[in-house]
Write a protein that holds these residues in place. Sequence first.
Motif, PDB file in Angstrom:
ATOM      1  N   VAL A 193      11.030 -32.672  28.103  1.00 35.39           N
ATOM      2  CA  VAL A 193      11.079 -33.458  26.865  1.00 35.39           C
ATOM      3  C   VAL A 193      12.373 -33.185  26.110  1.00 35.39           C
ATOM      4  N   LEU A 194      12.721 -31.915  25.956  1.00 38.43           N
ATOM      5  CA  LEU A 194      13.898 -31.566  25.162  1.00 38.43           C
ATOM      6  C   LEU A 194      15.203 -31.844  25.906  1.00 38.43           C
ATOM      7  N   PHE A 195      15.222 -31.582  27.213  1.00 34.04           N
ATOM      8  CA  PHE A 195      16.423 -31.895  27.986  1.00 34.04           C
ATOM      9  C   PHE A 195      16.720 -33.387  27.917  1.00 34.04           C
ATOM     10  N   THR A 196      15.675 -34.205  27.980  1.00 28.28           N
ATOM     11  CA  THR A 196      15.857 -35.657  27.921  1.00 28.28           C
ATOM     12  C   THR A 196      16.291 -36.098  26.531  1.00 28.28           C
TER      13      THR A 196
ATOM     14  N   VAL B 131      14.564 -36.371  35.703  1.00 33.16           N
ATOM     15  CA  VAL B 131      15.110 -35.022  35.878  1.00 33.16           C
ATOM     16  C   VAL B 131      16.488 -35.089  36.535  1.00 33.16           C
ATOM     17  N   LEU B 132      16.649 -35.984  37.499  1.00 28.23           N
ATOM     18  CA  LEU B 132      17.960 -36.149  38.122  1.00 28.23           C
ATOM     19  C   LEU B 132      19.008 -36.580  37.107  1.00 28.23           C
ATOM     20  N   GLN B 133      18.621 -37.408  36.162  1.00 26.64           N
ATOM     21  CA  GLN B 133      19.559 -37.811  35.108  1.00 26.64           C
ATOM     22  C   GLN B 133      20.003 -36.594  34.305  1.00 26.64           C
ATOM     23  N   ILE B 134      19.061 -35.708  33.986  1.00 34.21           N
ATOM     24  CA  ILE B 134      19.381 -34.493  33.254  1.00 34.21           C
ATOM     25  C   ILE B 134      20.381 -33.645  34.044  1.00 34.21           C
TER      26      ILE B 134
END
Length: 205
Positions: free
Chosen positions: A21-24, A111-114
């Motif tokens: 949530v926070l990484f995104t 997640v890959l975007q992160i």
Amino acid sequence: MARRADKTQANRQRMREAAQVLFTRRGYAATSMQAIADEAGMSVQSLYFTFGTKRALLSELLDVAVAGDDEPVATLDRPRVRAAITDPDPEAQLREQARLAREIYERVAPVLQIVAHAATADPEIHELWETNNTQRAVVMDQLIGALAAKTPLRAGLDAAGATDVALALLSPEVYQFFTVRRGWDAARWEEWTADALVTQLLPDR
């Protein structure tokens, strides 16, 4: 003991979910371990005890998203991958590969975007990104090796070239291009990719 293990796993999952949530929302670099702990409703000491580092947390987040669970089973040992490898029908194998890729990307795309964004500025995350790409290549090499054992490949194509083609067609970048930039749904991408794999890798009928 079983209840304690279940609670530990549940807490670990809460930490991963809070991190995603926070990484995104904020980006990897701007998210602290303290912020993740607060989001998860856990102590930061528990977070460090569980994962050690923020990079290790992101790495596990990626691994679980790819696998769909947190069981310690390698990709090539998972039942559906083994079934695709042993399926005597080459086209059925390729269509199952496209189906598996779709299911993985539906889970792992955020997640890959992160990871991709963080990799541009963080050498450790760049290494994680490259490791993920290397792992994909190893798995694909085995799948194409199995395919080549079942059937001749398209004229002029050897196993190494077929692996390159499959890696390109099944890449997260191509999935993102069609489903995000061009607005395709995942089912359309799967069908197009399966047809492309069959056309590009198998001999003309």
